[in-house]
Design an enzyme around this catalytic site. Structure first.
Site, PDB file in Angstrom:
ATOM      1  N   LEU A 160       0.850  -1.200   0.000  1.00  0.00           N
ATOM      2  CA  LEU A 160       0.000   0.000   0.000  1.00  0.00           C
ATOM      3  C   LEU A 160       0.881   1.243   0.000  1.00  0.00           C
ATOM      4  O   LEU A 160       1.030   1.938   0.998  1.00  0.00           O
ATOM      5  CB  LEU A 160      -0.958  -0.019   1.191  1.00  0.00           C
ATOM      6  N   HIS A 161       1.482   1.504  -1.159  1.00  0.00           N
ATOM      7  CA  HIS A 161       2.327   2.687  -1.322  1.00  0.00           C
ATOM      8  C   HIS A 161       1.432   3.884  -1.660  1.00  0.00           C
ATOM      9  O   HIS A 161       0.227   3.871  -1.428  1.00  0.00           O
ATOM     10  CB  HIS A 161       3.412   2.431  -2.378  1.00  0.00           C
ATOM     11  N   THR A 162       1.984   4.922  -2.242  1.00  0.00           N
ATOM     12  CA  THR A 162       1.268   6.184  -2.447  1.00  0.00           C
ATOM     13  C   THR A 162      -0.035   6.057  -3.225  1.00  0.00           C
ATOM     14  O   THR A 162      -1.087   6.484  -2.758  1.00  0.00           O
ATOM     15  CB  THR A 162       2.179   7.205  -3.165  1.00  0.00           C
ATOM     16  N   SER A 221      -2.756   3.861  -1.467  1.00  0.00           N
ATOM     17  CA  SER A 221      -3.200   4.556  -0.255  1.00  0.00           C
ATOM     18  C   SER A 221      -4.128   5.708  -0.613  1.00  0.00           C
ATOM     19  O   SER A 221      -5.132   5.943   0.065  1.00  0.00           O
ATOM     20  CB  SER A 221      -2.000   5.076   0.543  1.00  0.00           C
TER      21      SER A 221
END
Length: 86
Positions: free
Chosen positions: A14-16, A19
């Site tokens: 769940l990176h940028t 997210s």
């Protein structure tokens, strides 16, 4: 209160971008939406709090929703997490 467990399958976790997608969805809901991993939890309406949890591919998280139509929102969040492939 409704809770669902889901395993993150996004290769980069769940990176940028994921997210931000989750945050955008959660902000459409008037109630509370949380993501929980181990003993840490974050308001899913805060992209930075979600990112700070360091959720990686293969980790199991719990989605907790409280409020009107909580079951529907919880299912929507779980489906989004399962659909993230980047």
């Amino acid at each position: 209160m409704t809770e669902y467990s889901v395993v993150v399958t996004a290769p980069s976790g769940l990176h940028t971008r994921p997210s931000a997608q989750l945050c955008h969805l959660a902000k459409t809901y008037a109630g509370t939406v949380e993501i929980i991993r181990g003993d840490k939890s974050a308001n899913l309406k805060s992209m930075f709090k979600v990112m700070s949890m360091g959720i990686k591919n293969g980790m199991e998280v719990i989605i907790r929703v409280d409020g009107e139509n909580e079951e529907e929102m919880a299912k929507s969040v779980v489906e989004l997490i399962r659909s993230i492939k980047d």
